[in-house]
Design a protein around this motif. Structure first.
Motif, PDB file in Angstrom:
ATOM      1  N   PRO A 149      -5.360  -2.014   3.511  1.00 34.37           N
ATOM      2  CA  PRO A 149      -4.114  -1.249   3.601  1.00 34.37           C
ATOM      3  C   PRO A 149      -3.713  -0.900   5.034  1.00 34.37           C
ATOM      4  O   PRO A 149      -4.522  -0.425   5.819  1.00 34.37           O
ATOM      5  N   ASN A 177       1.555  -7.853   0.696  1.00 30.07           N
ATOM      6  CA  ASN A 177       0.397  -7.462  -0.110  1.00 30.07           C
ATOM      7  C   ASN A 177      -0.777  -7.139   0.812  1.00 30.07           C
ATOM      8  O   ASN A 177      -1.557  -8.008   1.181  1.00 30.07           O
ATOM      9  N   ASP A 217       2.262   1.553  -3.582  1.00 33.31           N
ATOM     10  CA  ASP A 217       1.179   2.056  -4.426  1.00 33.31           C
ATOM     11  C   ASP A 217       1.074   3.582  -4.348  1.00 33.31           C
ATOM     12  O   ASP A 217       0.958   4.262  -5.364  1.00 33.31           O
ATOM     13  N   ARG A 247      -3.073  -4.707  -0.037  1.00 37.17           N
ATOM     14  CA  ARG A 247      -3.993  -3.889  -0.849  1.00 37.17           C
ATOM     15  C   ARG A 247      -5.446  -4.014  -0.415  1.00 37.17           C
ATOM     16  O   ARG A 247      -6.179  -3.037  -0.417  1.00 37.17           O
ATOM     17  N   SER A 248      -5.870  -5.208  -0.070  1.00 37.46           N
ATOM     18  CA  SER A 248      -7.281  -5.379   0.287  1.00 37.46           C
ATOM     19  C   SER A 248      -7.601  -4.786   1.664  1.00 37.46           C
ATOM     20  O   SER A 248      -8.756  -4.480   1.951  1.00 37.46           O
ATOM     21  N   SER A 272      -2.950   5.574   2.678  1.00 38.57           N
ATOM     22  CA  SER A 272      -3.163   4.815   1.441  1.00 38.57           C
ATOM     23  C   SER A 272      -4.178   5.550   0.558  1.00 38.57           C
ATOM     24  O   SER A 272      -5.008   6.320   1.042  1.00 38.57           O
ATOM     25  N   THR A 286      -2.283   0.639 -10.813  1.00 35.91           N
ATOM     26  CA  THR A 286      -2.096  -0.688 -10.232  1.00 35.91           C
ATOM     27  C   THR A 286      -1.275  -1.563 -11.175  1.00 35.91           C
ATOM     28  O   THR A 286      -0.353  -2.264 -10.739  1.00 35.91           O
ATOM     29  N   SER A 294       0.832  -1.213   0.000  1.00 33.06           N
ATOM     30  CA  SER A 294       0.000   0.000   0.000  1.00 33.06           C
ATOM     31  C   SER A 294       0.864   1.260   0.000  1.00 33.06           C
ATOM     32  O   SER A 294       0.474   2.289  -0.563  1.00 33.06           O
TER      33      SER A 294
END
Length: 188
Positions: free
Chosen positions: A158, A153, A122, A155-156, A163, A171, A119
């Motif tokens: 953060p 990871n 990103d 992302r789902s 974020s 992405t 995150s």
């Protein structure tokens, strides 16, 4: 005398993560980014270190009334230092610029590797994409050392407190560059 500026080379490039509005793209010569593992937390910090012949992109932003308190709090775990004027190029005119980096006394043992938050990556890539385009994103990955560290990871869900939502293009850019580096993604 003008207010001071900071040089951001990671998440501070993403203007959506702060409210400093007087910003200018900048280049810092003689430095590179590096993922640092410290005794301060169990996640990697993005920092900088001197590197002959390397130049990194970033953003300088004015700190109104030289009020560093909020930024120092945000950048807990880093120390702030004055940048030599000769190493930094930008269009803001003659200004004093400071930069945050981790302190070598806080480095963890070389055997210890903390994960990098996806995150966070990103957010950084989104900032570089917005300011410098796809070439800037590519340069970010090329001028950053330490990608052999596992990337968590998240992302789902953060874990990075600032974020941001990424576009599909952003992405895909992150995923493409991490795949090219053969980065090891691990699940939360």
């Amino acid at each position: 005398m003008r207010d001071p500026f900071f040089f951001g080379y990671g998440s501070l490039v993403n203007a959506a993560t702060h409210n400093y509005t007087s910003t200018h793209p900048a280049k810092l010569a003689g430095w590179r980014r590096v993922w640092r593992h410290t005794s301060m937390r169990d996640l990697a910090f993005l920092s900088v270190e001197p590197a002959e012949g390397v130049q990194i992109d970033g953003l300088i932003a004015e700190v109104p009334n030289a009020d560093w308190n909020a930024l120092d709090l945000r950048e807990t775990g880093y120390f702030r230092s004055q940048l030599p004027k000769t190493s930094l190029t930008h269009q803001a005119g003659p200004v004093e610029v400071q930069m945050y980096q981790t302190h070598p006394n806080q480095d963890a043992s070389p055997a210890m590797q903390h994960a990098i938050l996806l995150s966070y990556v990103d957010v950084v890539v989104q900032g570089f994409h917005n300011v410098f385009g796809e070439d800037g994103v590519e340069q970010f990955f090329k001028t950053t050392a330490g990608w052999d560290t596992p990337i968590l990871n998240d992302r789902s869900n953060p874990r990075y407190p600032r974020s941001q939502s990424l576009s599909r293009t952003e992405t895909e850019l992150v995923d493409h560059h991490l795949a090219a580096l053969k980065a090891q993604l691990i699940s939360t």
